[in-house]
Structures are given as C-alpha cells and as structure tokens.
Motif scaffolding. Sequence first.
Motif, PDB file in Angstrom:
ATOM      1  N   MET A   1       0.807  -1.218   0.000  1.00 19.71           N
ATOM      2  CA  MET A   1       0.000   0.000   0.000  1.00 19.71           C
ATOM      3  C   MET A   1       0.844   1.274   0.000  1.00 19.71           C
ATOM      4  SD  MET A   1      -3.163  -0.622  -0.335  1.00 19.71           S
ATOM      5  CE  MET A   1      -3.646   1.082  -0.037  1.00 19.71           C
ATOM      6  N   ALA A   2       2.054   1.224   0.550  1.00 12.63           N
ATOM      7  CA  ALA A   2       2.857   2.442   0.696  1.00 12.63           C
ATOM      8  C   ALA A   2       3.086   3.159  -0.637  1.00 12.63           C
ATOM      9  CB  ALA A   2       4.176   2.123   1.390  1.00 12.63           C
ATOM     10  N   PRO A   3       3.613   2.506  -1.675  1.00 12.74           N
ATOM     11  CA  PRO A   3       3.797   3.230  -2.946  1.00 12.74           C
ATOM     12  C   PRO A   3       2.474   3.614  -3.604  1.00 12.74           C
ATOM     13  CG  PRO A   3       4.329   0.904  -3.221  1.00 12.74           C
ATOM     14  CD  PRO A   3       4.145   1.124  -1.759  1.00 12.74           C
ATOM     15  N   ILE A   4       1.414   2.822  -3.364  1.00 13.90           N
ATOM     16  CA  ILE A   4       0.096   3.180  -3.910  1.00 13.90           C
ATOM     17  C   ILE A   4      -0.392   4.479  -3.279  1.00 13.90           C
ATOM     18  CG2 ILE A   4      -2.329   2.488  -4.029  1.00 13.90           C
ATOM     19  CD1 ILE A   4      -1.375  -0.425  -4.195  1.00 13.90           C
ATOM     20  N   LEU A   5      -0.264   4.571  -1.953  1.00 12.96           N
ATOM     21  CA  LEU A   5      -0.704   5.781  -1.254  1.00 12.96           C
ATOM     22  C   LEU A   5       0.068   7.002  -1.740  1.00 12.96           C
ATOM     23  CD1 LEU A   5      -1.074   4.401   2.393  1.00 12.96           C
ATOM     24  CD2 LEU A   5      -2.916   5.116   0.863  1.00 12.96           C
ATOM     25  N   PHE A   6       1.348   6.818  -2.009  1.00 14.38           N
ATOM     26  CA  PHE A   6       2.171   7.947  -2.469  1.00 14.38           C
ATOM     27  C   PHE A   6       1.827   8.341  -3.905  1.00 14.38           C
ATOM     28  CE2 PHE A   6       5.968   9.624  -4.574  1.00 14.38           C
ATOM     29  CZ  PHE A   6       6.270  10.693  -3.743  1.00 14.38           C
ATOM     30  N   ALA A   7       1.786   7.332  -4.798  1.00  8.82           N
ATOM     31  CA  ALA A   7       1.656   7.620  -6.233  1.00  8.82           C
ATOM     32  C   ALA A   7       0.225   7.903  -6.659  1.00  8.82           C
ATOM     33  CB  ALA A   7       2.212   6.437  -7.040  1.00  8.82           C
ATOM     34  N   LEU A   8      -0.750   7.327  -5.963  1.00  9.61           N
ATOM     35  CA  LEU A   8      -2.142   7.476  -6.388  1.00  9.61           C
ATOM     36  C   LEU A   8      -2.907   8.494  -5.545  1.00  9.61           C
ATOM     37  CD1 LEU A   8      -4.198   6.359  -8.440  1.00  9.61           C
ATOM     38  CD2 LEU A   8      -4.810   4.612  -6.758  1.00  9.61           C
ATOM     39  N   PHE A   9      -2.551   8.583  -4.240  1.00  8.39           N
ATOM     40  CA  PHE A   9      -3.319   9.446  -3.340  1.00  8.39           C
ATOM     41  C   PHE A   9      -2.485  10.579  -2.735  1.00  8.39           C
ATOM     42  CE2 PHE A   9      -5.329   5.197  -3.147  1.00  8.39           C
ATOM     43  CZ  PHE A   9      -6.565   5.522  -3.691  1.00  8.39           C
ATOM     44  N   ASP A  10      -1.241  10.721  -3.164  1.00 13.11           N
ATOM     45  CA  ASP A  10      -0.374  11.842  -2.765  1.00 13.11           C
ATOM     46  C   ASP A  10      -0.047  11.858  -1.271  1.00 13.11           C
ATOM     47  OD1 ASP A  10      -0.234  12.858  -5.392  1.00 13.11           O
ATOM     48  OD2 ASP A  10      -2.176  13.859  -5.122  1.00 13.11           O
ATOM     49  N   PHE A  11      -0.008  10.677  -0.637  1.00 15.63           N
ATOM     50  CA  PHE A  11       0.442  10.604   0.754  1.00 15.63           C
ATOM     51  C   PHE A  11       1.966  10.704   0.782  1.00 15.63           C
ATOM     52  CE2 PHE A  11      -3.761   9.304   1.558  1.00 15.63           C
ATOM     53  CZ  PHE A  11      -3.988   9.287   2.923  1.00 15.63           C
ATOM     54  N   GLN A  12       2.491  11.466   1.747  1.00 19.99           N
ATOM     55  CA  GLN A  12       3.939  11.592   1.923  1.00 19.99           C
ATOM     56  C   GLN A  12       4.312  10.757   3.145  1.00 19.99           C
ATOM     57  OE1 GLN A  12       5.980  13.653  -0.091  1.00 19.99           O
ATOM     58  NE2 GLN A  12       7.747  12.724   0.889  1.00 19.99           N
ATOM     59  N   LEU A  13       4.716   9.478   2.908  1.00 21.54           N
ATOM     60  CA  LEU A  13       5.010   8.571   4.022  1.00 21.54           C
ATOM     61  C   LEU A  13       6.473   8.646   4.449  1.00 21.54           C
ATOM     62  CD1 LEU A  13       3.046   5.405   2.846  1.00 21.54           C
ATOM     63  CD2 LEU A  13       2.221   7.411   4.071  1.00 21.54           C
ATOM     64  N   VAL A  14       7.338   9.036   3.536  1.00 18.48           N
ATOM     65  CA  VAL A  14       8.773   9.138   3.817  1.00 18.48           C
ATOM     66  C   VAL A  14       9.228  10.521   3.365  1.00 18.48           C
ATOM     67  CG1 VAL A  14      11.062   8.171   3.413  1.00 18.48           C
ATOM     68  CG2 VAL A  14       9.059   6.661   3.453  1.00 18.48           C
ATOM     69  N   ASN A  15       9.755  11.292   4.286  1.00 15.69           N
ATOM     70  CA  ASN A  15      10.164  12.661   3.996  1.00 15.69           C
ATOM     71  C   ASN A  15      11.665  12.683   3.685  1.00 15.69           C
ATOM     72  OD1 ASN A  15      10.249  15.414   3.743  1.00 15.69           O
ATOM     73  ND2 ASN A  15      10.257  15.818   5.950  1.00 15.69           N
ATOM     74  N   THR A  16      11.989  12.481   2.415  1.00 14.98           N
ATOM     75  CA  THR A  16      13.398  12.438   2.031  1.00 14.98           C
ATOM     76  C   THR A  16      13.539  12.743   0.551  1.00 14.98           C
ATOM     77  OG1 THR A  16      15.406  11.091   2.138  1.00 14.98           O
ATOM     78  CG2 THR A  16      13.398   9.983   1.441  1.00 14.98           C
ATOM     79  N   GLY A  17      14.783  12.785   0.092  1.00 15.22           N
ATOM     80  CA  GLY A  17      15.053  13.046  -1.316  1.00 15.22           C
ATOM     81  C   GLY A  17      15.675  11.843  -1.996  1.00 15.22           C
ATOM     82  N   PHE A  18      15.821  11.932  -3.310  1.00 13.47           N
ATOM     83  CA  PHE A  18      16.310  10.823  -4.109  1.00 13.47           C
ATOM     84  C   PHE A  18      17.745  10.448  -3.743  1.00 13.47           C
ATOM     85  CE2 PHE A  18      18.317   9.245  -8.064  1.00 13.47           C
ATOM     86  CZ  PHE A  18      17.520   8.129  -8.278  1.00 13.47           C
TER      87      PHE A  18
END
Length: 759
Positions: free
Chosen positions: A372-389
């Motif tokens: 669910m983590a990448p789905i929440l980020f990519a589909l629903f714009d949740f920011q679960l990890v606050n970091t850079g590339f």
Amino acid sequence: MLSEKKQHRLFIVTMVLMTIYLLWRMIFTLPWDRSIWNIIFGMLLLSAETITVLTTFELFLQKMQKKNSQLEFPDVPHEFFPHVDVFIATHNEPVDLLYKTVNACTFMDYPDKTKVHIYLCDDGGRREVEELAEQFGIGYLGFPGNKDAKSGNLNNALSKTTSPLIATFDADMIPQHTFLMKTVPYFLLVDYERIDGEWRLRQERKRSTRVKIGLVQTPQSFYNPDLFQFNLYAEQDIPNEQDFFSREVNILRNASNAVSYTGSNTVLARRAMEEIGGFPLNTITEDFETSIRMQQAGFITYATDEVQAAGLTTTTVPSMVKQRVRWARGIIQSLQNTRAIFSRKLPMATRITYLSSFLYWWSFFNRLVFIMAPILFALFDFQLVNTGFVEILIFWLPSYFCYSMSMRYLSSNIRNQRWSQVIDTIFMPYLIWPVVLETLHLREKKFKVTNKSKTAGRQWVKSLAYALPHLLLLGLSVAALLRYVNGKYGIALLYSSIIIFWLIHNMISLCYSLFFMVGRRSYRESERIRANEEVIIHERKSAATYAARSVDVSEHGIAFYVPQPIYLPTEAEVALIVRTARYETNLEASIVYVKKDGDGWRYSAKVRPVQEADKRQWMQIIYDRKHSLPEQMNLWGTAYDDMTRNLQKRMSQPSADKRKTPRILLDCPIELTNGERCTLRSFNYLFFSVTGLNESTEAGTPVAFRTRSMIEVRLRYTGKKTTNGQELLLAIDNMDEIVERGQLNQLLNDLTPSLSAIG
C-alpha cells in the motif's frame, strides 16, 4: 557460493547497514510536518520495516552459530538401543493412506526389531483401521469420541505404552527404513562420549546432565508438489514452500534451543513427556507447545537436516488457507499459554526466538503495508517518507542490496527474498485478521484436520474469488503506476525510479498470487516419483524377456526406458519384476503409451501387484527414497521466466500421449504379391504406413511381401491414411505368428539395418 567466513562477514555488514538505515528512517524521514494520516501511515511503514529487519537479524545470528550448535551423531553399540513405541495418529484418514505409512514402519531398520512396537492410534474407533492393524500384526489403540483431538489420542497411547522413546507419525507421513537409526542414537549422548576418536560409555560419575534430549525432529518433507510448485508450474524450479522452515529455520533454532516439534517424523523421550504432563490440551498446535514445555523443563529439542520421512501436502487453496490460519492461531495460542516470550524458565536467546516467531505472523500485515505504501504515495499523494532521491540512494540502496544477498545465503538457496514476498503476498489477505484476533485472545479452539485429498480442481471462476483482494491491490497498483509516470520524462523518470520500482515489484508478486489462486487442473491419480531401478519385462506370448530401467514410479503405474523398441502386445498384460538393492516386486502391467525418449524409448504402463507381499514391496520401492522434487531453487530463473512460463502453459492445450506401440521410421522399398511396388515409411507392430500404392484399392484387400530373410508379412488394406494424409495404412495380419516363431528381431533387422525413429 561464498565461503562460510565471507557469508558471516556479509551478514555483519548487512546488519550494520540496515541498522544505519533504520536509524536514519526513525530520525530524519517521518513526515511530522504532514497530516495525521500521513504520520500514521508513515509510522506503520517504519514499524513494518523494523519488524521485518529485526526478525531477520535473529536468523543471521543463528546462522553464524549453526556449526557450534550441531550435536555429534554417536556410534553406539547396537545392544544399547532402547525400546521404541511408534505412534501413527489417525483421525478420519482413509485406510489406503494409512496402509502406506504402516507398511513403511514395519520395514524400519533396528538392531533388535522386537524392541520396536508399532501402534495405530485411532481416535475414530473405526473397525477397518483395527483390521488394518491386525493385517500387519501391530498394536491398535482405539480412542473413539475424538476427545481433546490429537492430544487426547496421543495421551491415550502414552498411558497404554511403556517404551522410553516414542516415534510419532501423522497418518500420511511415510518413514524411510533408516528413520530410527538416524534419530535414536542422539538420545544416548547422555551415556556416551567421544574419546580419542572412539565412542565409549561414560563412567557413572561422568554421566552428562547437560545432554538431556527431549525430542529429535527430522524435516517435514513431501513427495507431491505443493500448491506453489504445482499451481505456478514450478515443480522443477523451486523447493517445497515448507522446506525453508523445516530444513533451514528449525535447524538454525538449535542455536537457541527453540526447535519446534512439528507433530510428525519425530522421536520423543517418554521421560520428557511425563515431566510436562503429556501432550498439552488447551491449544490447536499441541506439537509446537509440547516443544516449548520441554524446553522450559530443561530438555534439548534438536532438529536434524536429513529428510527421513515424506508425506502428502495439501492440494487445494481453501485447505491450505485453513491450514495456515490454524498454524497462526495455534502458535500464538501456545506462546500465550506458555508465556514463552517472558518465561524465566527459558534463556534469553530462546525467548528472543519466540518473540521472532510471534512477529513472523505479523509479516503478512507488514506485506500489506509494503504494497500500500507506494500506492498511497503515487495514487493518493500521501507523503510517508520525507526524504530526497540522493538520500535514498545513500541509505537505502546499499542496505537493500546486501539484505537481498544475505537472504539468499541465509536459506542455502531454498528461498530468496522474491519468493518470500510472493508467499507472504498470497497468504496476506487471509492471515491478518486471524492473527489480530488471536493476539487479542479471541480464540478458535476447534481442531481441523487438513484436507489433502486430490481433486480435479475448482472451476476457475470460483477459484478466482480467493484472488479478489489481490485483484483489487493489482488494480490500485496499475492505476498508481499510470498516474505517477504520466507526463514524466528524462530526469524526472530517474528521480521517480524508486517508487516505480516498488510498484512494479509488488505487481509481480500480485500476478503470482493470481496465477496461484486460479490454480491448475490435476490429471494424475497418484504422484510420479523419479526412480532409476532395474526392470525385467516378460512377454508371455513369445516368452521374450527384456531388460529396462525405470524412469518414474507411482502406485498405479511405471515408466521404463529401453534403448531399442520392443514389441509388447497392447491387448495383453505383461509381467514385470522391479528390483532395488532392498526390495523386489512382481507386477502385472498393461502398456498405456510409448514415446521416443532421446536415443531410446519410454514405455508407460498401468501396474498391479500380483500378491499382497508384492504390494508391500512395491509401496517401499515407491516411497522408501528421497522425493524427486527440487531441494534448491533454480538460481537462473527470473520473475520474467516465471511469468512467461505460466502464460504459455495456461494458453496451451495439454496433449495426451495415446500411442501404445513405438512408431519406427522406415525407408524400405518392397514388392507386394499383387505386383505393386511401394515404400514402407513407418512401422508400429500393428500397421505399416506406405507410399506409392494405388489409393483406390478396396479396404480389406489382402497382400503380402517377403523380407530379405524370406519372412512373410501378410497385410491388409485399411482404406485409411496417416494423420498427415500422405501415407496409406496397411494392417499386419500375422504379427502373432512372427512373434511366436521368434522372427521379430530378424524382421526389424531386415527392415531397419540402423534404427531411426520418430515419437
């Protein structure tokens, strides 16, 4: 393969890097400046990562201690081997299944076989089971009523027997003849020690109190493919899914004396069972709890890595799901009953192992979080990890690479990280809720015997119902991927690669889950087991005898290999003798099909033992061996290979081999008695296919020809052609006469100076 020292260094490097990664995640990456839901899901993701990593650390540490935790196998004089009671526990299993297990138990080696006492422990009180015991001359301990389930049944057997050692087998688990000789000597370590390379009896004052063996557990093994192997067309590529626990995890637990009793293929000390009050009752995994209570009483529970028995694994998705739910609930029950994680009767290392056992069942919830983590980020714009590339490349990539490598060396190529995630993904929707309920002491006490009967399979639509959660997650993943990559090009795609990687990674596991749940139709009544044994074929009509080697064997059939085609009449049975170093059986056989196999020919036949003694020997020939399924993964196989194979297999129609005689390629010009000339193109002992004949000749017209050795072959027009439509078929009318006169080999030599054939 890395050396042991290099593996240990890799484990240490992995633990250091993963610790740095987790600390970085805890301190710098939680989304404290976002909404409460972002913080909650961010903390769930961090918790899932932490639990997964820490439970793996425990296995790394045990792997590093593996060599030091192995008990030396003693060479003990045979006269010191004690009496052994063998308990075969049965609930409602069919007698045919029990027959194989009882039969194998009677063939187990022991210095004095009068010291081996075999009992059928039947909690159904069935007359047919009692008759089976009488047939084999073994004990029958009926316990009708099913009171207290398997524990009650075995406790009843304990109360009516006296031997100091007890071997336990489930109804379907068939022991090899070496089982007792590979397990019983461990219990004599208390009395023997190795001095100057020789095993000697300890002096009374030196009798060891440290070596106090409570049980010896051999691996659970299965001779039929499990659902992961079968449903995913991976019988030749991956080991049985349970091998990772039986042949790796349970062995590693020798280091912390936290070996689990798995209910079968085990020898227990009666003294230990008496000290713990018999098999525990208030649990649905009495075997697991038995081992914990033994450890709390100061006994060693020891696991060996050599397979000594094999049985049937479950063959339907519903029964496998029910089995795993029972294991999950039962293990949590037993941990709560014994307070193993907090018990002062256990060393800290053992308690940590049991904490890891408890957390393992939460890995299915963790798997849902990871999907669910990448789905929440990519589909629903949740920011679960606050970091850079760049930070991800620095902290995550090296640790993830080392972690993946370490997982491969941890499991000795039985399991890798990809397959662990596939298995967790498959079970995930069905185990999360039972684990939560059992953790909250909302128990399910009813015992369920796992269904292992082979079925033709559910209709695919009904089977797909089990995959609805996976379909939903796959749909969300696809939508997330499409939305996330939309409008991104060049460097933007590079910076998005981590999320894209995890979305695709999870989608692969979800595709495996769909293939698994849809299943695959089974066409076999019984499992074929590869076996290269001596076969003698006797064809009664011609009194001809042929030598062959078996390819595989099953309860109802055999495949054997011969270098040259042989004539075996399709309408009559032939006699077979199958012989190994230990066993010999006489079988009646009828040929089912024949096909070309490399430079020779493979014949497959249905078989039937001639007498009861032959049946017993035949069962041993089949089952008294290591199974022929893979013990290690195909390291060259990739997810792409697996997906491609599954798609190809599911889209292709299975073809049945129906040819019962070999088809031999010819190129032999002849002249028939009616003056026509033609060329023989192939021969299968029943027909010749020919070219160059008048196709208008009436069916039934007789003709003949003579070979160079003047063997007369009488033929008859059939009016039929071969499947390619290019050759006419002529039936052979005097094949029996040729066989009876002993001219068959000469006929073949006349027609085919050098045999070449097509399948």
